[in-house]
Design an enzyme around this catalytic site. Sequence first.
Site, PDB file in Angstrom:
ATOM      1  CB  SER A   1      -0.854  -0.016   0.924  1.00  0.00           C
ATOM      2  OG  SER A   1      -0.334  -0.024   2.107  1.00  0.00           O
ATOM      3  CG  HIS A   2       2.509   2.951   2.624  1.00  0.00           C
ATOM      4  ND1 HIS A   2       1.234   2.016   3.296  1.00  0.00           N
ATOM      5  CD2 HIS A   2       2.743   4.223   3.483  1.00  0.00           C
ATOM      6  CE1 HIS A   2       1.210   2.710   3.991  1.00  0.00           C
ATOM      7  NE2 HIS A   2       0.912   4.096   3.997  1.00  0.00           N
TER       8      HIS A   2
ATOM      9  CG  PHE B   1       3.273   9.561  -1.122  1.00  0.00           C
ATOM     10  CD1 PHE B   1       3.604   7.763  -1.288  1.00  0.00           C
ATOM     11  CD2 PHE B   1       4.491  10.820  -1.753  1.00  0.00           C
ATOM     12  CE1 PHE B   1       5.607   7.852  -1.553  1.00  0.00           C
ATOM     13  CE2 PHE B   1       6.175  10.305  -2.306  1.00  0.00           C
ATOM     14  CZ  PHE B   1       6.374   9.481  -2.157  1.00  0.00           C
TER      15      PHE B   1
ATOM     16  CG  PHE C   1      -0.334   1.803  15.569  1.00  0.00           C
ATOM     17  CD1 PHE C   1      -1.238   2.639  15.255  1.00  0.00           C
ATOM     18  CD2 PHE C   1       0.503   1.595  15.859  1.00  0.00           C
ATOM     19  CE1 PHE C   1      -0.785   3.202  16.510  1.00  0.00           C
ATOM     20  CE2 PHE C   1       0.834   1.730  16.978  1.00  0.00           C
ATOM     21  CZ  PHE C   1      -0.532   2.572  17.726  1.00  0.00           C
TER      22      PHE C   1
ATOM     23  CD  GLU D   1      -3.505  -2.681   3.333  1.00  0.00           C
ATOM     24  OE1 GLU D   1      -3.748  -3.711   2.328  1.00  0.00           O
ATOM     25  OE2 GLU D   1      -2.175  -2.901   3.139  1.00  0.00           O
TER      26      GLU D   1
ATOM     27  N   PRO E   1       7.288  -5.631  16.570  1.00  0.00           N
ATOM     28  CG  PRO E   1       5.523  -3.528  17.543  1.00  0.00           C
ATOM     29  CD  PRO E   1       6.483  -4.790  17.795  1.00  0.00           C
TER      30      PRO E   1
END
Length: 356
Positions: free
Chosen positions: A61-62, A135, A193, A202, A321
């Site tokens: 998504s990135h 972004f 997050f 997503e 994480p």
Amino acid sequence: MNDPIAPRRHRQPRGTATERLSLREVRALATAVLRHHGFSDPHVEAVADTLVAGERDGCASHGLYRLLGCIATLRAGKVSPDAMPKLHEMAPALLRVDAMRGFSQVAYKTALPYLIGKARSQGIAALGINRCVHFSALWADIEPLTDAGLVALACTPSHAWVTPAGGSKPLFGTNPLAFGWPRAGQPAFIFDFATSTVARGEIELHRRAGKPIPEGWGIDADGKSCTDAATVLDHGAMLTFGGHKGAALAAMVELLAGPLIADMTSMDSLAYDAGTKSSPMGGELIIAIDPARFLGAQCEAELARAESLFEAMLGQGARLPSQRRYRAREASLRHGVLIPRALYDDAVALLPRGAA
């Protein structure tokens, strides 16, 4: 560099769903598109770094998907392709950098060595990035600081896409929050997050794939739970994670990276966008802390105590994480990455005819 844009001899039959690209080929494609559309060399390099890092670490998504948004934002006149950031020292431990309406990456690269220097000399330092188009994932901003042995936090608003707990209309951005802790000889402990249930990217990927989104990600225009990605994106609102707790964190991000650094809130950013659906414009706040200055002679012992915490988490079967991201990094460096064929074709279509 004359790297091939696509691995033609390895391309799969047209009917298959994906293209396998090496990271070098991902970079070549991103670089060619950005350069063709007039971005200056510093922006080409910095933005391409971000897109490649997203694909490398399994954060689709990135990754290359964001290249489409970069060009759409440029065509809408909402980003400067050759902005030269201006750095301002506000106080011994405070910096601001004006991105001059360019993407955030070049502004951050400009300010990064000064932020690290101030954190080491003062023990703690804060950087406000102003008037930037943002972004990217925040872990990309955290990692250079943990690599320097610093503890780091970062946050940024976006567009007003998310409703507060109990509300029904968009007010907050996805408002990501990131934290990093350095670890000697091991990848840093980093989380990043969104304060929304999921990153907007997503949901956008679900729309591209024609797939429904899970319950709890968004609502329709009437405030009812909705699993249609297009309806949530275009007419409804996203939801915060954890109800009122996520909403409170989202409000905190609005304040820290908005009024505190004299920049836009998510509502301001959406108004500035004026319906173009460009990437968000606004600010980012980054805080860096030097544990060596905070702890002095106790530093080694306290960092060891931190390691015992991580070991205890892993000992219960928990995943730290970014562990998944680090594993994806190792795999993509060896084997490359799979790009959806439709996304690959959309990216290549941004080049002059016959360039690919």
